[in-house]
Design a protein around this motif. Structure first.
Motif, PDB file in Angstrom:
ATOM      1  N   GLY A   1       0.812  -1.208   0.000  1.00 32.04           N
ATOM      2  CA  GLY A   1       0.000   0.000   0.000  1.00 32.04           C
ATOM      3  C   GLY A   1       0.847   1.260   0.000  1.00 32.04           C
ATOM      4  N   TYR A   2       1.883   1.262   0.842  1.00 28.95           N
ATOM      5  CA  TYR A   2       2.786   2.415   0.860  1.00 28.95           C
ATOM      6  C   TYR A   2       3.483   2.601  -0.488  1.00 28.95           C
ATOM      7  CZ  TYR A   2       2.256   2.691   5.942  1.00 28.95           C
ATOM      8  OH  TYR A   2       1.757   2.835   7.206  1.00 28.95           O
ATOM      9  N   LEU A   3       3.827   1.483  -1.128  1.00 26.18           N
ATOM     10  CA  LEU A   3       4.496   1.562  -2.424  1.00 26.18           C
ATOM     11  C   LEU A   3       3.579   2.176  -3.474  1.00 26.18           C
ATOM     12  CD1 LEU A   3       7.012   0.873  -4.083  1.00 26.18           C
ATOM     13  CD2 LEU A   3       5.999  -1.370  -4.540  1.00 26.18           C
ATOM     14  N   PHE A   4       2.308   1.799  -3.426  1.00 27.05           N
ATOM     15  CA  PHE A   4       1.365   2.319  -4.402  1.00 27.05           C
ATOM     16  C   PHE A   4       1.170   3.833  -4.261  1.00 27.05           C
ATOM     17  CE2 PHE A   4      -0.276  -2.082  -5.084  1.00 27.05           C
ATOM     18  CZ  PHE A   4      -0.220  -2.059  -6.471  1.00 27.05           C
ATOM     19  N   VAL A   5       1.143   4.337  -3.044  1.00 29.39           N
ATOM     20  CA  VAL A   5       0.884   5.761  -2.839  1.00 29.39           C
ATOM     21  C   VAL A   5       2.158   6.590  -2.824  1.00 29.39           C
ATOM     22  CG1 VAL A   5      -1.206   5.231  -1.537  1.00 29.39           C
ATOM     23  CG2 VAL A   5       0.940   5.618  -0.307  1.00 29.39           C
ATOM     24  N   ALA A   6       3.317   5.927  -2.836  1.00 28.79           N
ATOM     25  CA  ALA A   6       4.572   6.670  -2.727  1.00 28.79           C
ATOM     26  C   ALA A   6       4.767   7.637  -3.892  1.00 28.79           C
ATOM     27  CB  ALA A   6       5.745   5.693  -2.648  1.00 28.79           C
ATOM     28  N   GLY A   7       4.523   7.152  -5.122  1.00 22.49           N
ATOM     29  CA  GLY A   7       4.719   8.014  -6.287  1.00 22.49           C
ATOM     30  C   GLY A   7       3.820   9.230  -6.249  1.00 22.49           C
ATOM     31  N   TYR A   8       2.551   9.014  -5.922  1.00 22.61           N
ATOM     32  CA  TYR A   8       1.618  10.135  -5.850  1.00 22.61           C
ATOM     33  C   TYR A   8       2.010  11.099  -4.735  1.00 22.61           C
ATOM     34  CZ  TYR A   8      -2.606  12.784  -4.889  1.00 22.61           C
ATOM     35  OH  TYR A   8      -3.491  13.802  -4.649  1.00 22.61           O
ATOM     36  N   THR A   9       2.466  10.550  -3.600  1.00 22.96           N
ATOM     37  CA  THR A   9       2.850  11.402  -2.479  1.00 22.96           C
ATOM     38  C   THR A   9       4.009  12.306  -2.842  1.00 22.96           C
ATOM     39  OG1 THR A   9       2.117   9.696  -0.916  1.00 22.96           O
ATOM     40  CG2 THR A   9       3.586  11.409  -0.065  1.00 22.96           C
ATOM     41  N   VAL A  10       4.989  11.763  -3.553  1.00 23.19           N
ATOM     42  CA  VAL A  10       6.140  12.566  -3.974  1.00 23.19           C
ATOM     43  C   VAL A  10       5.691  13.694  -4.902  1.00 23.19           C
ATOM     44  CG1 VAL A  10       8.283  12.534  -5.309  1.00 23.19           C
ATOM     45  CG2 VAL A  10       7.792  10.696  -3.676  1.00 23.19           C
ATOM     46  N   LEU A  11       4.846  13.353  -5.867  1.00 25.53           N
ATOM     47  CA  LEU A  11       4.354  14.381  -6.786  1.00 25.53           C
ATOM     48  C   LEU A  11       3.501  15.412  -6.069  1.00 25.53           C
ATOM     49  CD1 LEU A  11       3.429  12.145  -9.862  1.00 25.53           C
ATOM     50  CD2 LEU A  11       5.411  13.639  -9.612  1.00 25.53           C
ATOM     51  N   LEU A  12       2.678  14.953  -5.122  1.00 25.43           N
ATOM     52  CA  LEU A  12       1.848  15.885  -4.362  1.00 25.43           C
ATOM     53  C   LEU A  12       2.699  16.864  -3.567  1.00 25.43           C
ATOM     54  CD1 LEU A  12      -0.941  16.772  -3.308  1.00 25.43           C
ATOM     55  CD2 LEU A  12      -0.708  15.042  -1.519  1.00 25.43           C
ATOM     56  N   LEU A  13       3.748  16.357  -2.948  1.00 22.84           N
ATOM     57  CA  LEU A  13       4.631  17.230  -2.183  1.00 22.84           C
ATOM     58  C   LEU A  13       5.373  18.204  -3.097  1.00 22.84           C
ATOM     59  CD1 LEU A  13       6.138  14.679   0.369  1.00 22.84           C
ATOM     60  CD2 LEU A  13       4.528  16.520   0.869  1.00 22.84           C
ATOM     61  N   ALA A  14       5.868  17.682  -4.238  1.00 18.93           N
ATOM     62  CA  ALA A  14       6.704  18.500  -5.122  1.00 18.93           C
ATOM     63  C   ALA A  14       5.894  19.558  -5.856  1.00 18.93           C
ATOM     64  CB  ALA A  14       7.431  17.604  -6.128  1.00 18.93           C
ATOM     65  N   PHE A  15       4.686  19.210  -6.291  1.00 15.51           N
ATOM     66  CA  PHE A  15       3.917  20.134  -7.132  1.00 15.51           C
ATOM     67  C   PHE A  15       2.643  20.650  -6.468  1.00 15.51           C
ATOM     68  CE2 PHE A  15       6.280  17.325  -9.998  1.00 15.51           C
ATOM     69  CZ  PHE A  15       6.988  18.266 -10.720  1.00 15.51           C
ATOM     70  N   GLY A  16       2.413  20.249  -5.213  1.00 18.20           N
ATOM     71  CA  GLY A  16       1.230  20.719  -4.511  1.00 18.20           C
ATOM     72  C   GLY A  16       1.555  21.403  -3.203  1.00 18.20           C
ATOM     73  N   VAL A  17       2.104  20.646  -2.270  1.00 15.68           N
ATOM     74  CA  VAL A  17       2.340  21.167  -0.927  1.00 15.68           C
ATOM     75  C   VAL A  17       3.454  22.215  -0.907  1.00 15.68           C
ATOM     76  CG1 VAL A  17       3.013  20.550   1.427  1.00 15.68           C
ATOM     77  CG2 VAL A  17       1.493  19.041   0.122  1.00 15.68           C
ATOM     78  N   VAL A  18       4.587  21.898  -1.523  1.00 17.85           N
ATOM     79  CA  VAL A  18       5.716  22.836  -1.502  1.00 17.85           C
ATOM     80  C   VAL A  18       5.381  24.148  -2.217  1.00 17.85           C
ATOM     81  CG1 VAL A  18       8.099  23.207  -2.263  1.00 17.85           C
ATOM     82  CG2 VAL A  18       7.437  21.027  -1.225  1.00 17.85           C
ATOM     83  N   PRO A  19       4.816  24.131  -3.449  1.00 15.84           N
ATOM     84  CA  PRO A  19       4.446  25.409  -4.079  1.00 15.84           C
ATOM     85  C   PRO A  19       3.405  26.194  -3.271  1.00 15.84           C
ATOM     86  CG  PRO A  19       4.499  23.665  -5.717  1.00 15.84           C
ATOM     87  CD  PRO A  19       4.620  23.005  -4.375  1.00 15.84           C
ATOM     88  N   THR A  20       2.458  25.483  -2.645  1.00 13.44           N
ATOM     89  CA  THR A  20       1.468  26.174  -1.824  1.00 13.44           C
ATOM     90  C   THR A  20       2.132  26.854  -0.628  1.00 13.44           C
ATOM     91  OG1 THR A  20      -0.260  24.597  -2.457  1.00 13.44           O
ATOM     92  CG2 THR A  20      -0.630  25.883  -0.456  1.00 13.44           C
ATOM     93  N   GLY A  21       3.030  26.126   0.017  1.00 13.14           N
ATOM     94  CA  GLY A  21       3.745  26.717   1.148  1.00 13.14           C
ATOM     95  C   GLY A  21       4.574  27.927   0.734  1.00 13.14           C
ATOM     96  N   TYR A  22       5.209  27.841  -0.432  1.00  8.41           N
ATOM     97  CA  TYR A  22       6.011  28.969  -0.917  1.00  8.41           C
ATOM     98  C   TYR A  22       5.126  30.160  -1.258  1.00  8.41           C
ATOM     99  CZ  TYR A  22       9.521  31.537  -3.586  1.00  8.41           C
ATOM    100  OH  TYR A  22      10.381  32.504  -4.046  1.00  8.41           O
TER     101      TYR A  22
END
Length: 295
Positions: free
Chosen positions: A15-36
């Motif tokens: 389960g963690y493996l399946f969501v890992a790719g999405y989590t990385v993309l979410l952090l890189a293109f969602g959470v980090v830009p929002t925080g900035y």
């Protein structure tokens, strides 16, 4: 271990493996830009904290009010159209006796969604030009004899709603159809035995049982509607600058950032949109009990 024994499957790591790719993309293109963006909205060019100064400054811009007014008109039209028509069409498709016809129609409805936003606008520019449009007689009947008349600034909300519905409604029809399929057939059969017609069955049984799906659609449709940029930007170019380049809040943020170099002001506009979306989502979730677990 004998041949009849079954080795237990460890699903935790998978389960963690399946969501890992999405989590990385979410952090890189969602959470980090929002925080900035939030950081920029509360600071100035030198990185100094200015509180709500950036927000008050951009809210006082003469283009801020019209941009948000435009998006408000668009959202009302878009949400009413997408919620009412997609649910109605899904219910009609669910009621079709011939499943093959229903499947074909769902496929046809979904096809426009395969086009990217830019391609959809280009298709509609062709459709809205009375000189080449296959619907030129209809446009003429509506008093729109030229491309300039069709792309009048006052027509933009209607045009954008038509484009958005054409490209996005098909996917939501499929989703609503899937939600309707989760309703047990014996419940619908009991309604028919009790004498309920199609209208009463839809209103009293189907709509209440897919209410959470409708709320889910409303949240995503609202969030997507506030992010208009490509469509009005291309229509503004096609209208030979007759439409304001800051028609939507995202366009205003783009102009502030890349024409005026005001990245802090652009971030403040983005945070305004973020807060607006969060408030709308919170109201819909709390009022509808979207995440409430039913006994």
């Amino acid at each position: 271990m004998t041949s009849t024994e079954v080795r237990p499957v460890k699903t935790g790591r998978a389960g963690y493996l399946f969501v890992a790719g999405y989590t990385v993309l979410l952090l890189a293109f969602g959470v980090v830009p929002t925080g900035y963006a939030v950081y920029l909205a509360f600071t100035n060019d030198h990185g100094q904290f200015v509180g709500l100064g950036q927000f008050s400054r951009v809210a006082g811009d003469f283009r801020f009010g019209p941009a948000f007014a435009h998006i408000a008109v668009y959202l009302v039209m878009w949400l009413v159209l997408v919620i009412v028509l997609t649910v109605a069409v899904a219910i009609l498709l669910r009621g079709l006796a011939r499943r093959s016809v229903s499947a074909l129609l769902r496929f046809l409805f979904y096809l426009p969604g395969a086009l990217a936003g830019v391609a959809s606008v280009l298709v509609w520019l062709f459709m809205l030009d009375p000189s080449v449009s296959p619907a030129s007689s209809l446009l003429s009947a509506l008093g729109q004899g030229s491309f300039e008349q069709v792309l009048a600034p006052g027509h933009l909300p209607v045009i954008l709603v038509l484009i958005a519905f054409w490209t996005g409604a098909g996917g939501w029809i499929v989703v609503m159809y899937g939600a309707l399929n989760n309703i047990p057939d014996d419940v619908l059969e009991a309604a028919r035995v009790d004498g309920a017609g199609g209208w009463r069955t839809a209103w009293n049984i189907q709509l209440p049982m897919i209410r959470k799906w409708i709320v889910y659609m409303a949240i995503l449709a609202f969030a997507g509607g506030t992010q208009l940029f490509v469509e009005p930007q291309l229509l503004q170019t096609a209208s030979l600058q007759r439409i304001s380049p800051t028609w939507s809040p995202n366009q205003l943020a783009y102009v502030l950032a890349f024409q005026h170099g005001d990245f802090n002001g652009a971030a403040a506009v983005s945070v305004f949109l973020l807060v607006l979306g969060l408030i709308a989502a919170a109201l819909l979730v709390t009022r509808s009990g979207l995440f409430k677990v039913e006994d």
